[in-house]
Design an enzyme around this catalytic site. Structure first.
Site, PDB file in Angstrom:
ATOM      1  N   HIS A   1     -11.465 -41.442  -9.229  1.00 17.16           N
ATOM      2  CA  HIS A   1     -12.371 -42.592 -10.031  1.00 17.16           C
ATOM      3  C   HIS A   1     -11.468 -43.860  -9.924  1.00 17.16           C
ATOM      4  O   HIS A   1     -12.358 -45.046  -9.940  1.00 17.16           O
ATOM      5  CB  HIS A   1     -12.357 -42.143 -11.345  1.00 17.16           C
ATOM      6  CG  HIS A   1     -13.179 -40.900 -11.637  1.00 17.16           C
ATOM      7  ND1 HIS A   1     -13.364 -40.622 -12.969  1.00 17.16           N
ATOM      8  CD2 HIS A   1     -13.795 -40.141 -10.996  1.00 17.16           C
ATOM      9  CE1 HIS A   1     -14.259 -39.545 -13.084  1.00 17.16           C
ATOM     10  NE2 HIS A   1     -14.115 -39.138 -11.811  1.00 17.16           N
TER      11      HIS A   1
ATOM     12  N   CYS B   1      10.203 -43.703 -14.103  1.00 17.87           N
ATOM     13  CA  CYS B   1      11.160 -44.236 -14.637  1.00 17.87           C
ATOM     14  C   CYS B   1      10.818 -43.356 -16.006  1.00 17.87           C
ATOM     15  O   CYS B   1      10.044 -42.315 -15.889  1.00 17.87           O
ATOM     16  CB  CYS B   1      10.924 -45.791 -15.176  1.00 17.87           C
ATOM     17  SG  CYS B   1       9.530 -46.152 -15.981  1.00 17.87           S
TER      18      CYS B   1
END
Length: 144
Positions: free
Chosen positions: A98, A65
């Protein structure tokens, strides 16, 4: 076996999404819309992509978006979803290594199309490191 990708966008991400689908020819990709550049509400596309990934039907999701904030906020309402906004390839690498992110959110108004392609490639080719990162991920969802 090809990775299965769910992809969706609002009007601001429509052109990039269309190009990314062609770029991702080595993957199995399902387009959850939007299907033109007319103004639409991003949750109408972010929720189905997030549901498809959370259910395990798809390996990863890609949402686009204007700022990527709307789709990221919406996708992260779903259990088992870890959606991250990426405007640099290094961030795409880190959210996979991570955070074990499973949905990539791209801010179409703030990156070029070649950058969006590179970010996508890095996201899809980076593996989760596990270890100390897994215990942190385990703390994301509230325990009942």
């Amino acid at each position: 076996m090809k990775l299965k990708l769910a992809i969706g966008s609002d009007h601001a991400g429509f052109d990039y999404k269309t190009t990314l689908i062609s770029y991702l020819k080595d993957y199995e990709v399902k387009d959850f819309g939007s299907f033109d550049s007319a103004s639409v509400d991003y949750p109408n596309f972010a929720h189905p992509v997030a549901e498809a990934v959370a259910s395990g039907e798809f390996d990863y999701g890609i949402l686009l978006c204007g700022s990527a904030n709307g789709v990221a906020i919406t996708a992260n309402k779903h259990q088992l979803i870890r959606a991250g906004i990426c405007w640099l390839p290094e961030i795409a690498s880190l959210i996979r290594k991570h955070n074990n992110a499973n949905i990539l959110c791209i801010p179409a108004r703030f990156v070029s199309l070649p950058e969006a392609q590179e970010i996508t490639t890095v996201f899809l080719n980076t593996t989760f490191e596990g270890g100390r990162h897994q215990k942190r991920i385990d703390k994301i969802s509230p325990h009942t």
